[in-house]
Design a protein around this motif. Structure first.
Motif, PDB file in Angstrom:
ATOM      1  N   MET A   1      44.979  28.983  46.337  1.00 38.55           N
ATOM      2  CA  MET A   1      44.130  30.059  45.836  1.00 38.55           C
ATOM      3  C   MET A   1      43.286  30.622  46.977  1.00 38.55           C
ATOM      4  O   MET A   1      42.843  29.885  47.842  1.00 38.55           O
ATOM      5  N   THR A   2      43.079  31.927  46.944  1.00 36.79           N
ATOM      6  CA  THR A   2      42.303  32.627  47.963  1.00 36.79           C
ATOM      7  C   THR A   2      41.120  33.321  47.307  1.00 36.79           C
ATOM      8  O   THR A   2      41.278  33.968  46.282  1.00 36.79           O
ATOM      9  N   VAL A   3      39.937  33.197  47.906  1.00 35.59           N
ATOM     10  CA  VAL A   3      38.790  33.963  47.427  1.00 35.59           C
ATOM     11  C   VAL A   3      38.929  35.374  47.978  1.00 35.59           C
ATOM     12  O   VAL A   3      39.027  35.569  49.191  1.00 35.59           O
ATOM     13  N   PHE A   4      38.959  36.357  47.066  1.00 36.59           N
ATOM     14  CA  PHE A   4      39.263  37.731  47.451  1.00 36.59           C
ATOM     15  C   PHE A   4      38.208  38.649  46.858  1.00 36.59           C
ATOM     16  O   PHE A   4      37.812  38.496  45.709  1.00 36.59           O
ATOM     17  N   ALA A   5      37.729  39.603  47.651  1.00 35.70           N
ATOM     18  CA  ALA A   5      36.684  40.529  47.206  1.00 35.70           C
ATOM     19  C   ALA A   5      37.301  41.829  46.722  1.00 35.70           C
ATOM     20  O   ALA A   5      38.115  42.437  47.422  1.00 35.70           O
ATOM     21  N   ILE A   6      36.907  42.241  45.522  1.00 33.84           N
ATOM     22  CA  ILE A   6      37.295  43.538  44.972  1.00 33.84           C
ATOM     23  C   ILE A   6      36.041  44.384  44.952  1.00 33.84           C
ATOM     24  O   ILE A   6      35.053  44.034  44.314  1.00 33.84           O
ATOM     25  N   TYR A   7      36.021  45.503  45.679  1.00 31.52           N
ATOM     26  CA  TYR A   7      34.788  46.271  45.815  1.00 31.52           C
ATOM     27  C   TYR A   7      34.528  47.144  44.611  1.00 31.52           C
ATOM     28  O   TYR A   7      35.437  47.687  44.009  1.00 31.52           O
ATOM     29  N   ARG A  21      44.536  40.017  35.855  1.00 34.66           N
ATOM     30  CA  ARG A  21      45.003  38.895  35.049  1.00 34.66           C
ATOM     31  C   ARG A  21      45.581  37.809  35.960  1.00 34.66           C
ATOM     32  O   ARG A  21      46.280  38.108  36.920  1.00 34.66           O
ATOM     33  N   GLY A  22      45.279  36.568  35.639  1.00 30.87           N
ATOM     34  CA  GLY A  22      45.782  35.473  36.460  1.00 30.87           C
ATOM     35  C   GLY A  22      44.840  35.089  37.579  1.00 30.87           C
ATOM     36  O   GLY A  22      45.134  34.198  38.363  1.00 30.87           O
ATOM     37  N   SER A  23      43.698  35.761  37.674  1.00 25.32           N
ATOM     38  CA  SER A  23      42.698  35.409  38.671  1.00 25.32           C
ATOM     39  C   SER A  23      41.388  35.113  37.965  1.00 25.32           C
ATOM     40  O   SER A  23      41.193  35.489  36.806  1.00 25.32           O
ATOM     41  N   TYR A  61      36.923  37.059  43.404  1.00 26.73           N
ATOM     42  CA  TYR A  61      37.910  36.442  42.523  1.00 26.73           C
ATOM     43  C   TYR A  61      38.655  35.346  43.271  1.00 26.73           C
ATOM     44  O   TYR A  61      38.856  35.435  44.482  1.00 26.73           O
ATOM     45  N   GLU A  62      39.090  34.357  42.530  1.00 22.10           N
ATOM     46  CA  GLU A  62      40.021  33.378  43.070  1.00 22.10           C
ATOM     47  C   GLU A  62      41.407  33.840  42.653  1.00 22.10           C
ATOM     48  O   GLU A  62      41.694  33.944  41.452  1.00 22.10           O
ATOM     49  N   CYS A  63      42.251  34.145  43.615  1.00 23.26           N
ATOM     50  CA  CYS A  63      43.563  34.747  43.352  1.00 23.26           C
ATOM     51  C   CYS A  63      44.665  33.925  44.000  1.00 23.26           C
ATOM     52  O   CYS A  63      44.477  33.338  45.061  1.00 23.26           O
ATOM     53  N   GLU A  65      48.299  33.871  46.000  1.00 24.12           N
ATOM     54  CA  GLU A  65      48.922  34.751  46.993  1.00 24.12           C
ATOM     55  C   GLU A  65      49.902  35.712  46.323  1.00 24.12           C
ATOM     56  O   GLU A  65      50.043  36.857  46.742  1.00 24.12           O
ATOM     57  N   GLU A  66      50.567  35.258  45.267  1.00 23.27           N
ATOM     58  CA  GLU A  66      51.499  36.127  44.552  1.00 23.27           C
ATOM     59  C   GLU A  66      50.758  37.307  43.911  1.00 23.27           C
ATOM     60  O   GLU A  66      51.238  38.443  43.940  1.00 23.27           O
ATOM     61  N   HIS A  67      49.592  37.030  43.352  1.00 25.05           N
ATOM     62  CA  HIS A  67      48.809  38.093  42.742  1.00 25.05           C
ATOM     63  C   HIS A  67      48.333  39.081  43.796  1.00 25.05           C
ATOM     64  O   HIS A  67      48.397  40.298  43.607  1.00 25.05           O
ATOM     65  N   LEU A  68      47.886  38.569  44.939  1.00 27.13           N
ATOM     66  CA  LEU A  68      47.433  39.453  46.014  1.00 27.13           C
ATOM     67  C   LEU A  68      48.577  40.309  46.544  1.00 27.13           C
ATOM     68  O   LEU A  68      48.382  41.466  46.907  1.00 27.13           O
ATOM     69  N   ALA A  69      49.769  39.756  46.569  1.00 22.30           N
ATOM     70  CA  ALA A  69      50.928  40.543  47.003  1.00 22.30           C
ATOM     71  C   ALA A  69      51.189  41.685  46.026  1.00 22.30           C
ATOM     72  O   ALA A  69      51.520  42.800  46.441  1.00 22.30           O
ATOM     73  N   ARG A  70      51.028  41.427  44.703  1.00 19.20           N
ATOM     74  CA  ARG A  70      51.212  42.497  43.721  1.00 19.20           C
ATOM     75  C   ARG A  70      50.152  43.583  43.888  1.00 19.20           C
ATOM     76  O   ARG A  70      50.455  44.777  43.794  1.00 19.20           O
ATOM     77  N   LEU A  71      48.896  43.195  44.129  1.00 19.16           N
ATOM     78  CA  LEU A  71      47.845  44.184  44.367  1.00 19.16           C
ATOM     79  C   LEU A  71      48.160  45.019  45.601  1.00 19.16           C
ATOM     80  O   LEU A  71      47.988  46.242  45.603  1.00 19.16           O
ATOM     81  N   ALA A  72      48.621  44.367  46.657  1.00 14.20           N
ATOM     82  CA  ALA A  72      48.919  45.078  47.905  1.00 14.20           C
ATOM     83  C   ALA A  72      50.013  46.116  47.706  1.00 14.20           C
ATOM     84  O   ALA A  72      49.983  47.187  48.314  1.00 14.20           O
ATOM     85  N   GLU A  73      50.960  45.829  46.836  1.00 15.03           N
ATOM     86  CA  GLU A  73      52.033  46.788  46.562  1.00 15.03           C
ATOM     87  C   GLU A  73      51.506  48.055  45.909  1.00 15.03           C
ATOM     88  O   GLU A  73      52.096  49.124  46.036  1.00 15.03           O
ATOM     89  N   ARG A  74      50.389  47.956  45.188  1.00 17.23           N
ATOM     90  CA  ARG A  74      49.835  49.103  44.475  1.00 17.23           C
ATOM     91  C   ARG A  74      48.877  49.909  45.345  1.00 17.23           C
ATOM     92  O   ARG A  74      48.499  51.009  44.977  1.00 17.23           O
ATOM     93  N   GLU A  75      48.434  49.340  46.464  1.00 16.92           N
ATOM     94  CA  GLU A  75      47.510  50.053  47.339  1.00 16.92           C
ATOM     95  C   GLU A  75      48.259  51.162  48.082  1.00 16.92           C
ATOM     96  O   GLU A  75      49.352  50.935  48.604  1.00 16.92           O
TER      97      GLU A  75
END
Length: 123
Positions: A1-7, A21-23, A61-63, A65-75
């Motif tokens: 799990m990675t601590v990730f900041a959503i602004y 979802r999932g975080s 959020y605690e996310c 890596e798979e979730h972060l990869a999905r977010l990155a695809e949408r950026e």
């Protein structure tokens, strides 16, 4: 799990970062006063490092890596995953925009914790 900041503070129905979802939300925090937030490509808020920046509200959020990869695809292009400095001195992962994005849209930093909502609503 990675601590990730959503602004910004995001609503559960928003696109992009709101697909959390999932975080797990850990806490709300503020960045160091070294960033500005721009509305780019309409609904997408881009956090950009700037010397005359301000502190921006973020959610940590605690996310997976798979979730972060999905977010990155949408950026959209121009967002990069890199460390973000918080007011208490911690560094956490976030998507931070390229400086080139500044020319494409509007600084919404002055809206404080509502920046993401302002960005999402468009002009």
């Amino acid at each position: 799990m990675t601590v990730f900041a959503i602004y910004g503070t995001f609503g559960s129905t928003q696109d992009g970062h709101a697909a959390m979802r999932g975080s797990e939300l850990l806490e709300r925090m503020r960045t160091a006063p070294a960033y500005r937030l721009y509305r780019v490509d309409d609904p997408w808020p881009a956090l950009v490092s700037e010397t005359d920046g301000v502190a921006i509200e973020v959610e940590l959020y605690e996310c997976t890596e798979e979730h972060l990869a999905r977010l990155a695809e949408r950026e959209p292009p121009g967002w990069n995953r890199e460390p973000l400095l918080l007011e208490d001195g911690r560094e956490v992962e976030s998507f931070v925009g390229d400086e080139s994005l500044v020319a494409r849209d509007v600084d919404v930093s002055e809206h404080g914790s509502w920046t993401a909502h302002v960005a999402h609503r468009g002009r």
